[in-house]
Design an enzyme around this catalytic site. Structure first.
Site, PDB file in Angstrom:
ATOM      1  N   ASP A 168       0.859  -1.184   0.000  1.00 33.55           N
ATOM      2  CA  ASP A 168       0.000   0.000   0.000  1.00 33.55           C
ATOM      3  C   ASP A 168       0.896   1.235   0.000  1.00 33.55           C
ATOM      4  O   ASP A 168       1.985   1.214   0.564  1.00 33.55           O
ATOM      5  CB  ASP A 168      -0.920   0.026   1.227  1.00 33.55           C
ATOM      6  N   ARG A 225     -13.936   2.609   9.030  1.00 33.25           N
ATOM      7  CA  ARG A 225     -14.113   1.325   8.342  1.00 33.25           C
ATOM      8  C   ARG A 225     -12.843   0.490   8.232  1.00 33.25           C
ATOM      9  O   ARG A 225     -12.925  -0.693   7.908  1.00 33.25           O
ATOM     10  CB  ARG A 225     -14.660   1.565   6.922  1.00 33.25           C
ATOM     11  N   LYS A 264       0.066   2.857   6.119  1.00 35.65           N
ATOM     12  CA  LYS A 264      -0.931   1.843   6.452  1.00 35.65           C
ATOM     13  C   LYS A 264      -0.319   0.462   6.649  1.00 35.65           C
ATOM     14  O   LYS A 264      -0.730  -0.287   7.542  1.00 35.65           O
ATOM     15  CB  LYS A 264      -2.014   1.797   5.368  1.00 35.65           C
ATOM     16  N   PHE A 267      -9.658   0.544 -10.948  1.00 30.89           N
ATOM     17  CA  PHE A 267      -9.651  -0.452 -12.012  1.00 30.89           C
ATOM     18  C   PHE A 267      -8.255  -0.711 -12.563  1.00 30.89           C
ATOM     19  O   PHE A 267      -7.897  -1.847 -12.880  1.00 30.89           O
ATOM     20  CB  PHE A 267     -10.571  -0.016 -13.162  1.00 30.89           C
ATOM     21  N   CYS A 300     -15.267   6.225  -2.280  1.00 33.57           N
ATOM     22  CA  CYS A 300     -15.722   6.396  -0.892  1.00 33.57           C
ATOM     23  C   CYS A 300     -15.726   7.861  -0.490  1.00 33.57           C
ATOM     24  O   CYS A 300     -16.507   8.277   0.364  1.00 33.57           O
ATOM     25  CB  CYS A 300     -14.806   5.607   0.051  1.00 33.57           C
ATOM     26  N   CYS A 322     -10.009 -12.986 -25.626  1.00 33.77           N
ATOM     27  CA  CYS A 322      -9.464 -12.146 -24.558  1.00 33.77           C
ATOM     28  C   CYS A 322      -7.989 -11.834 -24.829  1.00 33.77           C
ATOM     29  O   CYS A 322      -7.173 -12.753 -25.008  1.00 33.77           O
ATOM     30  CB  CYS A 322      -9.591 -12.853 -23.209  1.00 33.77           C
ATOM     31  N   CYS A 374      -5.838 -13.521 -21.292  1.00 35.46           N
ATOM     32  CA  CYS A 374      -5.688 -14.952 -20.995  1.00 35.46           C
ATOM     33  C   CYS A 374      -5.669 -15.831 -22.231  1.00 35.46           C
ATOM     34  O   CYS A 374      -5.245 -16.990 -22.160  1.00 35.46           O
ATOM     35  CB  CYS A 374      -6.761 -15.410 -20.010  1.00 35.46           C
TER      36      CYS A 374
END
Length: 342
Positions: free
Chosen positions: A57, A68, A83, A129, A184, A241, A244
């Site tokens: 992180d 949270r 973190k 994403f 968020c 794809c 893969c």
């Protein structure tokens, strides 16, 4: 058997037993993102006895995280601890037999293969994403199963991706979303949904490690509406794809037009984010979302968002972004992910 005493109640579960517990103790798991989902996942996996856990992180603990992000407390926020360090401190007190490797880093194409290979399972605790597509590239390239998860507002989802056995993430989501996503920090998040999704993810990791059958669905939950949607993705392989099937790892390829470019502007506390795959932003929709988190001004050429006095984020129609108030690329990426999303 004395060393297994702490896991006695878990061993009593017939699908784990002593054999499964020994597999857990020898397993290696990497968690990307140590926020709301990542802290829940890490907590469960450390308590379950996963032998080696790498936490990755780039951010520090803030007061707004405590609602949270379950491994952190007010002292962590006061000290502005990274973190992964704050999480490691707590996890070491929970189970000192587990090796917790804290990596303060922004996962990107330069370090992803170095940080994510040689693991039994990878876990998605991220909030964007692009990192998930990158994680998927590494997982498929090296044949590593991974568990996707996401949560925002009162909604969440998760899925298990096993290269060669299930559809990969790019089979399910062929294109990087062209619109800006909800975050968020713009629409909020309820802590029970992150607990639920993170717990499901941890459970799927344990199933992968012990060799049990994993969930074949993309599970979607809304805890406010008490609704659940199960989508069987077992037959969702895309025969064309790029990842893969064609083994084309665009998110590990610097030359790919799907890459994002980050540049520090000389002589200014500004980072420019440039998207090679250009897209036109909807300023009206974006302004409506951002005004909940700060001051929004603009014209037909650009939108300026200021979450505080120190930071200003300027967005142009083609998606290019200038983040004023920092020359640190990691900080700029965090701010972009926090307020704009992917």
């Amino acid at each position: 058997m004395k060393d297994l005493d702490r896991y006695s109640r878990q061993i009593l579960f017939p699908d784990i037993g002593v054999e499964g517990q020994l597999k857990l103790l020898k397993s290696r798991v990497a968690i990307v993102g140590v926020g709301a989902l990542g802290t829940v996942i890490a907590n469960h996996l450390v308590r379950s006895g996963v032998g080696y856990i790498r936490l990755i992180d780039r951010d520090v603990v803030e007061l707004s995280n405590l609602q949270r992000q379950s491994l952190f407390d007010e002292e962590d926020a006061k000290l502005n601890l990274p973190k992964v360090i704050a999480a490691k401190n707590k996890l070491n007190q929970i189970n000192s037999d587990v090796m917790v490797d804290a990596v303060i880093a922004d996962l990107n194409l330069d370090n992803a293969e170095e940080l994510l290979v040689d693991f039994d399972c990878l876990v998605d605790g991220t909030d964007n994403f692009m990192t998930r597509f990158l994680l998927n590239d590494v997982a498929v390239k090296y044949g590593i199963p991974w568990v996707h998860g996401a949560a925002v507002s009162s909604r969440g989802m998760f899925a298990v991706i096993k290269p060669g056995k299930t559809p990969c993430y790019r089979c399910l989501f062929p294109h990087v979303p062209s619109g800006r996503g909800e975050t968020c920090d713009t629409i909020g998040v309820l802590s029970p949904i992150t607990d639920i999704i993170g717990s499901f993810q941890a459970m799927e990791v344990m199933k992968i490690v012990v060799g049990a059958k994993t969930n074949p669905n993309l599970e979607q939950l809304d805890i406010w509406d008490s609704s659940i949607l199960q989508m069987d993705i077992s037959e969702g392989n895309n025969p064309n794809c790029p990842t893969c099937v064609q083994r084309q790892f665009d998110f590990l390829d610097r030359a790919s037009n799907l890459q994002e470019t980050y540049t520090t502007l000389c002589g200014r506390e500004t980072v420019q984010i440039y998207f090679r795959n250009k897209q036109e932003l909807d300023f009206i929709k974006l302004a409506e979302m951002l005004k909940k988190s700060g001051k929004v001004t603009g014209n037909k050429f650009l939108l300026r968002f200021s979450p505080n006095e120190d930071i200003s984020i300027v967005l142009f129609k083609d998606g290019r972004v200038l983040i004023h108030g920092t020359n640190d690329i990691g900080t700029a990426k965090s701010l972009y992910s926090k307020y704009i999303g992917n």
